[in-house]
Write a protein that holds these residues in place. Sequence first.
Motif, PDB file in Angstrom:
ATOM      1  N   HIS A 271     -14.349  -3.287   2.591  1.00 32.22           N
ATOM      2  CA  HIS A 271     -12.864  -2.518   3.309  1.00 32.22           C
ATOM      3  C   HIS A 271     -12.146  -3.130   3.386  1.00 32.22           C
ATOM      4  O   HIS A 271     -11.066  -3.456   3.732  1.00 32.22           O
ATOM      5  N   HIS A 272     -12.414  -4.857   3.496  1.00 31.25           N
ATOM      6  CA  HIS A 272     -10.871  -6.098   4.234  1.00 31.25           C
ATOM      7  C   HIS A 272      -9.904  -6.154   3.068  1.00 31.25           C
ATOM      8  O   HIS A 272     -10.612  -6.044   1.913  1.00 31.25           O
ATOM      9  N   GLY A 273      -8.915  -5.684   3.267  1.00 28.68           N
ATOM     10  CA  GLY A 273      -7.822  -6.170   1.925  1.00 28.68           C
ATOM     11  C   GLY A 273      -7.754  -5.053   0.853  1.00 28.68           C
ATOM     12  O   GLY A 273      -7.258  -5.405   0.262  1.00 28.68           O
ATOM     13  N   GLU A 274      -8.078  -3.714   0.964  1.00 26.12           N
ATOM     14  CA  GLU A 274      -8.310  -2.729   0.499  1.00 26.12           C
ATOM     15  C   GLU A 274      -7.018  -2.336   0.270  1.00 26.12           C
ATOM     16  O   GLU A 274      -6.748  -1.666   1.264  1.00 26.12           O
ATOM     17  N   PRO A 275      -6.144  -2.566  -1.284  1.00 23.34           N
ATOM     18  CA  PRO A 275      -4.440  -2.411  -0.966  1.00 23.34           C
ATOM     19  C   PRO A 275      -4.890  -0.930  -0.898  1.00 23.34           C
ATOM     20  O   PRO A 275      -3.421   0.189   0.021  1.00 23.34           O
ATOM     21  N   ASP A 276      -5.269   0.181  -1.001  1.00 21.06           N
ATOM     22  CA  ASP A 276      -4.717   1.559  -0.881  1.00 21.06           C
ATOM     23  C   ASP A 276      -5.467   2.387   0.365  1.00 21.06           C
ATOM     24  O   ASP A 276      -5.361   3.241   0.168  1.00 21.06           O
ATOM     25  N   LEU A 277      -6.306   1.645   0.988  1.00 16.93           N
ATOM     26  CA  LEU A 277      -6.407   1.368   2.738  1.00 16.93           C
ATOM     27  C   LEU A 277      -6.178   2.447   2.655  1.00 16.93           C
ATOM     28  O   LEU A 277      -4.954   1.996   3.769  1.00 16.93           O
ATOM     29  N   PRO A 278      -5.005   3.543   3.829  1.00 17.28           N
ATOM     30  CA  PRO A 278      -4.400   4.393   4.834  1.00 17.28           C
ATOM     31  C   PRO A 278      -4.729   3.006   5.753  1.00 17.28           C
ATOM     32  O   PRO A 278      -5.877   3.007   6.586  1.00 17.28           O
ATOM     33  N   ARG A 279      -3.658   2.887   7.105  1.00 21.30           N
ATOM     34  CA  ARG A 279      -4.049   2.062   8.181  1.00 21.30           C
ATOM     35  C   ARG A 279      -2.589   2.212   8.996  1.00 21.30           C
ATOM     36  O   ARG A 279      -2.185   2.072   8.375  1.00 21.30           O
ATOM     37  N   PHE A 280      -2.729   2.593  10.530  1.00 18.80           N
ATOM     38  CA  PHE A 280      -1.283   2.390  11.552  1.00 18.80           C
ATOM     39  C   PHE A 280      -1.372   0.978  11.237  1.00 18.80           C
ATOM     40  O   PHE A 280      -2.287  -0.065  11.681  1.00 18.80           O
ATOM     41  N   GLU A 281      -0.353   0.273  11.827  1.00 21.00           N
ATOM     42  CA  GLU A 281      -0.190  -1.558  12.163  1.00 21.00           C
ATOM     43  C   GLU A 281       0.615  -1.265  13.023  1.00 21.00           C
ATOM     44  O   GLU A 281       1.735  -0.587  13.884  1.00 21.00           O
ATOM     45  N   GLY A 282       1.036  -2.459  13.779  1.00 21.34           N
ATOM     46  CA  GLY A 282       1.994  -2.774  14.588  1.00 21.34           C
ATOM     47  C   GLY A 282       1.666  -4.394  14.026  1.00 21.34           C
ATOM     48  O   GLY A 282       1.570  -5.423  13.692  1.00 21.34           O
ATOM     49  N   TRP A 283       2.577  -5.036  15.552  1.00 19.00           N
ATOM     50  CA  TRP A 283       2.296  -6.681  15.989  1.00 19.00           C
ATOM     51  C   TRP A 283       1.448  -7.078  15.367  1.00 19.00           C
ATOM     52  O   TRP A 283       1.103  -8.347  14.686  1.00 19.00           O
TER      53      TRP A 283
END
Length: 435
Positions: A271-283
């Motif tokens: 699943h690493h680097g899947e471009p369409d996988l939604p994910r919350f992000e921060g710093w």
Amino acid sequence: MRTRKSETELPRFGEAEALRLDAADPGHRHLFHVPPADGGRHPESAYLAGNSLGLQPRATRDELLADLDAWGRLGVEGHLEAERPWLPYHELLTAPAARLVGALPTETVVMNSLTVNLHLLMVSFYRPTGTRTRIVIEDSAFPSDSYAVRSQARFHGLDPDTTVVRLTPRPGEDTLRTEDVTAFLAAEGDTVALVMLGGVNYLTGELMDIPAITAAGRAAGAVVGWDLAHAAGNVPLSLHEWDVDFAAWCSYKYLNSGPGALGGVFVHERHHGEPDLPRFEGWWSTAAATRFEMTPVSRPPSTVEAWQISNPPIFSMGPVRTSLELFDSVGMPALRDRSLRLTGYLERLLDEVTADRPLTVITPRDPGRRGCQLSVRLGEGSARELTKRLRYEHGVIADAREPDVVRFAPVPLYSTYHDCWRVADALAATVGRAG
């Protein structure tokens, strides 16, 4: 419940035998602080509540103070100049955490608390679409898991009462059968978006067949995640090999990292680097090498660290690091072997106590289907009241799950055979015989 009238009513457990076993198979109790006993004739508690909160390793205080001293001496420069620099501090935990759960270092990160991590993972891996919307959990899931999946269903505009499927044991049984879980997935898997069970059930102590259920869920087209709160540090795990999609765990139970300690996350490398996988992000979701360029757009790495959000709390990470070093030193195979011996010994003692008392062990008897926990159901009385009596009259610390279950966890790192003997002795003294 009735207290016995005579010492002669006690079963013949054999305290001398327990002490002999401890001499031959001593464990690592000397590395931990053990609470003093509140009752009985022993100075230390027989502590069998490590499935709720593990004991403090003796090394934790000095290691934590060293991190605090670095802050005092260096201020902000501690990010790069401390003996254990804070900027990459979380990386000190990555390899030992990966070894603990059977994962690649790129698949493992220590961050946040358990339910926060489950929500962050479900943002990515619970993607209901069409008729594939259901979430499968066990009916006896820990309440926070139930709340989490129900709120995820509502977040997606779905009815949690119909979206969340709670698998129940067969009538008259206390634990799930693997064949019943896999049969459900084979029959109705095309409606299931997510399977998220507890690796070891918090109430019964049942160890689920993680590889078999994972394979069945993925064959049905579902994503399969695991709550390993009661499994990490308790039973051997091989998350990468078992093809688990994701998992999360806490570290304040069997990992002995302190109340409310940081949890861990596993995301399989596919699943690493899947471009369409939604994910919350921060710093901390962006690549470490470019983090201080302060760009407005994240450039996440193709590792589990893409799921990080905030910079790590150093003083919360220190106790986890200390604990993981201990697990690395002793090794899970050795701990599992001792766990089987210790839990099996307690089971034999409980068999004698429960034979003529209103008590029933509801944990599977097959050692391969449980961790280091035996749960006892009371036929009468309150679990909480019983644990109070065990503590204040006998110095035995166990865990109550109301209304009628008491959990005993002989943790192989620090519990002893004599602790187990004290549990049986205290139960025999506190719970009257049936009839």
